[in-house]
Design a protein around this motif. Structure first.
Motif, PDB file in Angstrom:
ATOM      1  N   LEU A 218      41.014  39.742  45.298  1.00 14.30           N
ATOM      2  CA  LEU A 218      42.365  40.036  44.829  1.00 14.30           C
ATOM      3  C   LEU A 218      43.157  38.735  44.734  1.00 14.30           C
ATOM      4  O   LEU A 218      43.302  38.023  45.732  1.00 14.30           O
ATOM      5  CB  LEU A 218      43.071  41.008  45.783  1.00 14.30           C
ATOM      6  N   ILE A 219      43.633  38.412  43.542  1.00 15.62           N
ATOM      7  CA  ILE A 219      44.488  37.238  43.335  1.00 15.62           C
ATOM      8  C   ILE A 219      45.900  37.759  43.142  1.00 15.62           C
ATOM      9  O   ILE A 219      46.218  38.372  42.127  1.00 15.62           O
ATOM     10  CB  ILE A 219      44.023  36.420  42.116  1.00 15.62           C
ATOM     11  N   GLU A 220      46.743  37.511  44.151  1.00 14.21           N
ATOM     12  CA  GLU A 220      48.085  38.100  44.185  1.00 14.21           C
ATOM     13  C   GLU A 220      49.140  37.030  43.943  1.00 14.21           C
ATOM     14  O   GLU A 220      49.136  35.973  44.582  1.00 14.21           O
ATOM     15  CB  GLU A 220      48.318  38.779  45.539  1.00 14.21           C
ATOM     16  N   PHE A 221      50.061  37.308  43.036  1.00 11.88           N
ATOM     17  CA  PHE A 221      51.158  36.410  42.716  1.00 11.88           C
ATOM     18  C   PHE A 221      52.420  36.861  43.441  1.00 11.88           C
ATOM     19  O   PHE A 221      52.521  38.004  43.895  1.00 11.88           O
ATOM     20  CB  PHE A 221      51.410  36.381  41.204  1.00 11.88           C
ATOM     21  N   ASP A 222      53.380  35.957  43.505  1.00 12.68           N
ATOM     22  CA  ASP A 222      54.669  36.284  44.099  1.00 12.68           C
ATOM     23  C   ASP A 222      55.477  37.101  43.106  1.00 12.68           C
ATOM     24  O   ASP A 222      55.506  36.803  41.905  1.00 12.68           O
ATOM     25  CB  ASP A 222      55.414  34.989  44.465  1.00 12.68           C
ATOM     26  N   GLN A 223      56.178  38.126  43.620  1.00 11.52           N
ATOM     27  CA  GLN A 223      56.929  39.005  42.720  1.00 11.52           C
ATOM     28  C   GLN A 223      58.111  38.290  42.070  1.00 11.52           C
ATOM     29  O   GLN A 223      58.569  38.692  40.996  1.00 11.52           O
ATOM     30  CB  GLN A 223      57.438  40.222  43.489  1.00 11.52           C
ATOM     31  N   ASN A 224      58.608  37.220  42.697  1.00 16.62           N
ATOM     32  CA  ASN A 224      59.758  36.505  42.149  1.00 16.62           C
ATOM     33  C   ASN A 224      59.361  35.319  41.283  1.00 16.62           C
ATOM     34  O   ASN A 224      60.228  34.557  40.857  1.00 16.62           O
ATOM     35  CB  ASN A 224      60.658  36.015  43.287  1.00 16.62           C
ATOM     36  N   LYS A 225      58.074  35.156  41.041  1.00 17.66           N
ATOM     37  CA  LYS A 225      57.613  34.029  40.246  1.00 17.66           C
ATOM     38  C   LYS A 225      56.843  34.546  39.033  1.00 17.66           C
ATOM     39  O   LYS A 225      56.502  35.724  38.939  1.00 17.66           O
ATOM     40  CB  LYS A 225      56.730  33.093  41.084  1.00 17.66           C
ATOM     41  N   SER A 226      56.580  33.647  38.114  1.00 19.02           N
ATOM     42  CA  SER A 226      55.931  34.037  36.869  1.00 19.02           C
ATOM     43  C   SER A 226      54.475  34.419  37.130  1.00 19.02           C
ATOM     44  O   SER A 226      53.808  33.850  37.998  1.00 19.02           O
ATOM     45  CB  SER A 226      55.999  32.895  35.862  1.00 19.02           C
ATOM     46  N   PHE A 227      53.996  35.381  36.333  1.00 19.43           N
ATOM     47  CA  PHE A 227      52.631  35.883  36.463  1.00 19.43           C
ATOM     48  C   PHE A 227      51.698  35.033  35.594  1.00 19.43           C
ATOM     49  O   PHE A 227      51.126  35.483  34.609  1.00 19.43           O
ATOM     50  CB  PHE A 227      52.598  37.351  36.046  1.00 19.43           C
ATOM     51  N   THR A 228      51.551  33.773  35.962  1.00 30.46           N
ATOM     52  CA  THR A 228      50.723  32.843  35.210  1.00 30.46           C
ATOM     53  C   THR A 228      50.317  31.699  36.124  1.00 30.46           C
ATOM     54  O   THR A 228      50.983  31.421  37.136  1.00 30.46           O
ATOM     55  CB  THR A 228      51.470  32.284  33.979  1.00 30.46           C
ATOM     56  N   LEU A 229      49.238  31.028  35.781  1.00 27.03           N
ATOM     57  CA  LEU A 229      48.751  29.909  36.591  1.00 27.03           C
ATOM     58  C   LEU A 229      49.401  28.591  36.214  1.00 27.03           C
ATOM     59  O   LEU A 229      49.198  27.587  36.896  1.00 27.03           O
ATOM     60  CB  LEU A 229      47.231  29.770  36.434  1.00 27.03           C
ATOM     61  N   ASP A 230      50.176  28.555  35.138  1.00 24.37           N
ATOM     62  CA  ASP A 230      50.732  27.286  34.669  1.00 24.37           C
ATOM     63  C   ASP A 230      51.640  26.595  35.681  1.00 24.37           C
ATOM     64  O   ASP A 230      51.574  25.371  35.824  1.00 24.37           O
ATOM     65  CB  ASP A 230      51.498  27.513  33.362  1.00 24.37           C
ATOM     66  N   PRO A 231      52.526  27.305  36.409  1.00 27.17           N
ATOM     67  CA  PRO A 231      53.398  26.574  37.353  1.00 27.17           C
ATOM     68  C   PRO A 231      52.648  25.836  38.439  1.00 27.17           C
ATOM     69  O   PRO A 231      53.158  24.871  38.998  1.00 27.17           O
ATOM     70  CB  PRO A 231      54.262  27.692  37.960  1.00 27.17           C
ATOM     71  N   PHE A 232      51.422  26.266  38.745  1.00 30.84           N
ATOM     72  CA  PHE A 232      50.676  25.627  39.824  1.00 30.84           C
ATOM     73  C   PHE A 232      49.949  24.378  39.356  1.00 30.84           C
ATOM     74  O   PHE A 232      49.306  23.697  40.138  1.00 30.84           O
ATOM     75  CB  PHE A 232      49.683  26.623  40.429  1.00 30.84           C
ATOM     76  N   ALA A 233      50.046  24.064  38.057  1.00 31.72           N
ATOM     77  CA  ALA A 233      49.451  22.830  37.541  1.00 31.72           C
ATOM     78  C   ALA A 233      50.463  21.723  37.404  1.00 31.72           C
ATOM     79  O   ALA A 233      50.122  20.614  37.032  1.00 31.72           O
ATOM     80  CB  ALA A 233      48.820  23.097  36.180  1.00 31.72           C
TER      81      ALA A 233
END
Length: 933
Positions: A780-795
């Motif tokens: 399960l790869i879970e994102f924060d509800q208050n952040k965008s549902f994408t991997l781009d911010p982590f790059a």
């Protein structure tokens, strides 16, 4: 209270003021959320309330949300109350934290009763595992109620407690009203999360509070508006201009968010950049790199404003040079992520003026005869508050000498209060050296200067340290930059030949450039330092160091004592009378109340303004009519310090006004009592009529079961699963984090945890063990509800500081993971709320898991669950060390005491522990020098 003895024990409370007694009566009568203004003594109310239950001796009360220092305060206060009341049944406070992980010991303590301060994660696990039955609890006390949200562990605890215990009391406290007045109906939402119905608001302008604090003899207050120096005023104006331009750039960025609070006044507060980042988190992947840099720069500019008014001139210039080195564009850099404010004229003013406060002159080349021109002259500007502090202490000394007849319960101690420990150290050094004789002669008259209070000796000492630091700083900066550049080059080389010239002309094509020869000779983009300042030559700095050598009188002064083993303390030291003490102490919240009670100072010097401490002095003076107090209040005139103080008072008043209005129109929250539901109706609700696709008709009177690893209770997912009527069973699992059925197990990863698991290889080991023991393992790869549902911010932080995998690298590693483990399924979830829905769907038409079997999965023969438990944070820190893997981390944790001992081991010892090759990697990591390499 479960039972009362035949004769109630006498309880003596320390609540001398009327509003304190009124609030105590309310708390004993009703369950409520108490919101007090800062400085009115919330912890005093808590300790008196706890003592009233502790004196009876047959209660079990649990405190949630207390910090470590607050636990110390509450424990001392309860012991003092028990001594004064002579309560033989009082047991005091018992702390239950990660240091006490023995389940048997906790169960025994709970059975004996008393007052317990338990960390949230341990308490919720004990409640769900019935180690502490909720029916046994007399009452629950929640501190820092403003931090309680719908997904917090404290709200989870309140729900479990209130569902199983309808008779016990529940009381919540908060002394921070601003978060409770932010958003849509925040007060009612907080009370709903805490299962409370009655709010109790106590601002400073409350009639009972005002009468209690203003009706008696007030403390004598003397206010000083200290004018800043011309250089300080110029720097402050320049920083404010940079802040204003940065906010204007944010407004023009077109984020489409609420920018009402994006003003210069709001930027002065500590949490301004945090608020902006929180608003931008949902659209962070669409925000330009320039906007991201501005958001980061606002925190830097705010810290510069604070440093200007608290640091001495030398320390502030050192801080500015560090900031300049970090933000200066590097030669040859192709990434346009430099801070925009660094290129403004105001930035040039900041750095030049900060340097002129320390020394004047510019670097120049040596003359023809080789002599170095003496163009650098030390200035060493002193802070204006220092001279005023010396004058106030002299006035206090004269007042104590000429007016000794005042007899009261106060001591003659002088209490100096400031913002932090660094300022405390600065003031102590100034007071120790201000009267030292300086062997300096006046340039014009040649006469020796009079011995006046001066910080010259302290500033000369700091200037010598600064010159030594500056010589080494260049080496460290160059070494770190070269390491970063190598990582940058290595990351660029991995792009491959296909994308190497993307967006640029091929190398065999001639490109005509205006001034081409100069550009070609430069080999790349010219260096753009942003701040047009010239570096001082090494020869001139050496000459300046020689000029600043300590004189004979300076050598006689005592240096700062860093470590003292206190040998022969009885022969060389003696206790001072409290009347002779000058106590320098930082503001420390409710702990300041204890300081006032113990020191009983007659004179208080507020070196920096603090509204909460002013109220604590008011409460202290009103509580002790036989103690006289004189307060000296210091504040820089027309400064950010003054503006921040006034804005803080106004914001708190506005927050209480909004809370009072909301309380007047607040809807009453009535919770549903699950115990009153008809059992037959509850059974029918669990019938699953979906039998399509060969499904089967299932019905059960028991709620669905989910087995969860105890380490997962730091997240909000267990609370949401429990809120969806699932039975949550905490266990110490070896394989997976969640077990939904005998065949389904799930390993939950946040995005940052996923990246770190890929780096250290832990995820592959976890996937392998899940496949060995379960038929349907899932990631399960879970994102924060208050952040965008994408991997781009982590790059975004991949370059240039650290080469972290970007979104494409993460996806490629996920592809490799699925190729290596084809049976492993991957679930993407945008928030914990969606994860709870996914779990509910996955559990349909599946048998319930067996907690005992889930615990035994992955254990070796004869090994018991929980037999070996380690502190999670040091283990995760050790995993990040090069060479440390999941295979050798076990032996490390068994053989080495902590990370400090691991870093101090020599190479042969590490080789014997984990192998010669890995031991060499670990040893080189801990012994690397950023100066020499």
């Amino acid at each position: 209270m479960t039972s009362t003895p035949a004769k109630a024990p006498s309880v003596k409370l320390s609540l001398p003021l009327d509003y304190q007694q009124e609030l105590f009566s309310e708390l004993r009568a009703d369950d409520e959320l108490v919101v007090l203004a800062r400085g009115l003594g919330s912890l005093r109310m808590v300790t008196n309330l706890l003592h009233s239950y502790d004196a009876v001796g047959n209660n079990l009360i649990v405190i949630v949300g207390a910090e470590e220092r607050e636990n110390g305060w509450i424990g001392e206060a309860l012991a003092e109350h028990a001594t004064i009341s002579r309560s033989p049944l009082a047991r005091g406070l018992t702390q239950v934290n990660t240091d006490m992980s023995n389940v048997g010991a906790r169960e025994k303590m709970y059975s004996q009763g008393g007052i317990f301060s338990v960390t949230s994660r341990i308490l919720i696990v004990d409640l769900l595992s019935k180690l502490l039955s909720p029916e046994m609890i007399t009452g629950l006390v929640v501190l820092h109620a403003e931090k309680v949200t719908a997904t917090s562990t404290e709200a989870f605890i309140a729900r479990v407690y209130r569902q199983n215990n309808k008779k016990g009391f529940l009381k919540a406290f908060s002394d921070n009203p601003e978060p409770l007045a932010t958003g849509f109906s925040p007060l009612s939402t907080t009370m709903k999360n805490l299962f409370l119905r009655k709010p109790s608001l106590w601002p400073r302008f409350h009639a009972s509070v005002a009468k209690s604090l203003e009706g008696r003899k007030k403390a004598e207050v003397i206010e000083f508006e200290v004018p800043m120096t011309e250089n300080m005023r110029d720097i402050q104006n320049a920083i404010l201009e940079c802040v204003e331009i940065s906010i204007s750039e944010l407004r023009r960025s077109g984020t489409g968010l609420d920018i009402e609070d994006w003003a210069l006044e709001s930027a002065l507060h500590k949490n301004f950049d945090v608020i902006i980042r929180r608003q931008l988190d949902p659209v962070w992947h669409r925000v330009s790199s320039k906007t991201r840099q501005i958001v980061a720069d606002l925190g830097v500019l705010r810290s510069m404003l604070h440093a200007l008014l608290t640091y001495d001139a030398v320390s502030f210039n050192k801080y500015m040079e560090t900031i300049l080195a970090v933000h200066r564009p590097r030669p040859g850099s192709t990434r346009q992520n430099q801070s925009p404010w660094i290129f403004l004229d105001s930035a040039n003013t900041i750095f030049d003026t900060a340097r002129r406060r320390v020394y004047t002159g510019k670097a120049s080349a040596p003359s023809t005869d080789g002599q170095i021109p003496n163009s650098l002259q030390p200035v060493l500007e002193e802070l204006p508050k220092w001279a005023l502090l010396a004058d106030i202490l002299e006035e206090i000394e004269q007042d104590a000498y000429f007016n000794p007849a005042v007899r009261d319960d106060s001591s003659g101690a002088v209490l100096v209060m400031c913002s932090d420990q660094a300022t405390c150290k600065q003031i102590r050094q100034y007071l120790q050296t201000k009267d030292a004789i300086q062997e300096t002669e006046d340039r014009e008259g040649g006469e020796e200067k009079k011995n006046q209070p001066s910080a010259k000796l302290m500033m000369r000492r700091r200037f010598r340290d600064y010159l030594e630091w500056k010589q080494n700083f260049g080496k460290v900066s160059a070494a770190l930059f070269s390491e970063n550049q190598n990582a940058l080059d290595g990351f660029t080389d991995q792009r491959g030949a296909n994308g190497a010239y993307r967006g640029k002309a091929p190398p065999n094509k001639r490109r005509r450039i205006r001034g081409g020869s100069a550009a070609a000779a430069g080999g790349g983009r010219p260096s753009n330092d942003g701040v047009g300042g010239t570096e001082d030559s090494d020869a001139q700095m050496v000459d300046l160091i020689m000029d600043m050598q300590p004189t004979a009188k300076e050598s006689e002064q005592k240096e700062d004592v860093v470590i003292d083993d206190l040998n022969g303390i009885e022969d060389y030291f003696q206790l001072l009378e409290i009347n002779d003490l000058v106590v320098v102490h930082p503001y420390d919240g409710d702990m300041d109340e204890q300081l006032l009670e113990e020191a009983r100072p007659r004179y208080i010097i507020m070196y920096e303004p603090d509204a909460a401490f002013i109220r604590r002095v008011e409460v202290y003076r009103s509580s002790h009519s036989d103690r006289n107090v004189r307060v000296y209040f210091m504040c820089y005139k027309d400064s950010v310090e003054e503006q921040r103080y006034l804005s803080t008072v106004r914001k708190e008043k506005d927050a209480f006004t909004k809370l009072i209005k909301e309380r007047g129109s607040m809807a009453l929250t009535i919770s549903h009592d699950a115990s009153a539901v008809d059992p037959q109706e509850a059974f029918l609700r669990t019938v699953n009529t979906r039998i399509a696709g060969g499904g089967r008709l299932t019905a059960t009177s028991k709620p669905p079961i989910c087995v969860i690893d105890v380490r997962e209770f730091r997240s909000s997912l267990p609370s949401l699963l429990h809120g969806r009527s699932m039975e949550v069973i905490p266990c110490l699992l070896t394989v997976a984090d969640y077990v939904l059925s005998p065949s389904i197990c799930i390993e939950r990863k946040s995005v940052r945890d996923l990246i770190s698991s890929f780096k250290n290889g832990r995820l592959f080991t976890q996937a392998e063990t899940m496949l060995q023991h379960y038929r349907s393992p899932m990631l399960l790869i879970e994102f924060d509800q208050n952040k965008s549902f994408t991997l781009d911010p982590f790059a975004e932080s991949s370059l240039p500081t650290t080469v972290t995998p970007n979104s494409q690298d993460i996806q490629s590693k996920l592809v490799l993971l699925t190729l290596a483990f084809p049976r492993l399924k991957i679930i993407w979830s945008s928030s914990p709320y969606q994860t709870a829905e996914i779990f509910e769907e996955l559990k349909k038409n599946h048998d319930e898991p067996d907690p005992v079997k889930a615990v035994q999965v992955g254990l070796e023969a004869g090994e018991r669950p929980g037999e070996q438990s380690f502190n999670v944070n040091p283990v995760e820190m050790a995993r990040a060390v090069p060479g440390v893997t999941g295979k050798n981390i076990g032996r490390m944790t068994l053989e080495v005491e902590d990370v400090v001992a691991l870093s101090n081991m020599d190479e042969p010892a590490l080789g014997e522990l984990v192998g010669k090759q890995v031991g060499g990697q670990v040893w080189r990591f801990f012994n690397k020098s950023v100066i020499d390499d």
